[in-house]
Write a protein that holds these residues in place. Structure first.
Motif, PDB file in Angstrom:
ATOM      1  N   PRO A   1     -49.264  -2.120 -26.950  1.00  0.00           N
ATOM      2  CA  PRO A   1     -50.453  -1.265 -26.953  1.00  0.00           C
ATOM      3  C   PRO A   1     -50.176   0.028 -27.719  1.00  0.00           C
ATOM      4  O   PRO A   1     -49.056   0.528 -27.733  1.00  0.00           O
ATOM      5  CB  PRO A   1     -50.694  -0.989 -25.464  1.00  0.00           C
ATOM      6  N   PRO A   2     -51.195   0.588 -28.354  1.00  0.00           N
ATOM      7  CA  PRO A   2     -50.982   1.789 -29.152  1.00  0.00           C
ATOM      8  C   PRO A   2     -50.644   3.022 -28.323  1.00  0.00           C
ATOM      9  O   PRO A   2     -50.015   3.939 -28.791  1.00  0.00           O
ATOM     10  CB  PRO A   2     -52.302   1.967 -29.891  1.00  0.00           C
ATOM     11  N   PHE A   3     -51.104   3.070 -27.056  1.00  0.00           N
ATOM     12  CA  PHE A   3     -50.777   4.186 -26.178  1.00  0.00           C
ATOM     13  C   PHE A   3     -50.746   3.666 -24.745  1.00  0.00           C
ATOM     14  O   PHE A   3     -51.394   2.670 -24.419  1.00  0.00           O
ATOM     15  CB  PHE A   3     -51.781   5.331 -26.335  1.00  0.00           C
ATOM     16  N   PRO A   4     -50.011   4.336 -23.856  1.00  0.00           N
ATOM     17  CA  PRO A   4     -49.900   3.849 -22.489  1.00  0.00           C
ATOM     18  C   PRO A   4     -51.212   4.049 -21.730  1.00  0.00           C
ATOM     19  O   PRO A   4     -51.998   4.948 -22.052  1.00  0.00           O
ATOM     20  CB  PRO A   4     -48.770   4.691 -21.896  1.00  0.00           C
ATOM     21  N   PRO A   5     -51.469   3.223 -20.718  1.00  0.00           N
ATOM     22  CA  PRO A   5     -52.698   3.389 -19.926  1.00  0.00           C
ATOM     23  C   PRO A   5     -52.649   4.705 -19.143  1.00  0.00           C
ATOM     24  O   PRO A   5     -51.598   5.175 -18.749  1.00  0.00           O
ATOM     25  CB  PRO A   5     -52.689   2.178 -18.991  1.00  0.00           C
ATOM     26  N   ASP A   6     -53.836   5.310 -18.923  1.00  0.00           N
ATOM     27  CA  ASP A   6     -53.881   6.583 -18.218  1.00  0.00           C
ATOM     28  C   ASP A   6     -54.375   6.433 -16.776  1.00  0.00           C
ATOM     29  O   ASP A   6     -54.587   7.417 -16.087  1.00  0.00           O
ATOM     30  CB  ASP A   6     -54.747   7.587 -18.966  1.00  0.00           C
ATOM     31  N   GLY A   7     -54.567   5.245 -16.318  1.00  0.00           N
ATOM     32  CA  GLY A   7     -55.000   5.045 -14.939  1.00  0.00           C
ATOM     33  C   GLY A   7     -54.792   3.616 -14.510  1.00  0.00           C
ATOM     34  O   GLY A   7     -54.377   2.753 -15.285  1.00  0.00           O
TER      35      GLY A   7
END
Length: 81
Positions: free
Chosen positions: A67-73
């Motif tokens: 994924p391009p960025f980690p999940p925030d929730g």
């Protein structure tokens, strides 16, 4: 993969050709062993080169799946009762 096998068969056909005079059975066996040894070494090198290329392709394909960025929730799902 078919191309790999065709290259191998073509190389074997060319490598086993000889113009040397064979006077005795012993010299014939030595000639065949030398030719086959060279063929086996080249095939082994081609095999390891093939494995290296496929491994690099697999790693490149897996790098694109991150994924391009980690999940925030997080989403919590309550079990049904």
């Amino acid at each position: 993969m078919v191309g790999f096998y065709l290259i191998n068969v073509g190389y074997v056909a060319l490598a086993l050709h000889t113009a040397a005079e064979v006077a005795t059975v012993r010299s014939a066996i030595e000639l065949v062993c030398d030719k086959l040894g060279l063929v086996l070494i080249v095939l082994g090198l081609m095999h390891f080169l093939n494995l290296y290329v496929f491994n690099r392709l697999r790693r490149r394909g897996q790098a694109d799946l991150r994924p391009p960025f980690p999940p925030d929730g997080q989403i919590f799902i309550q079990p049904e009762s």
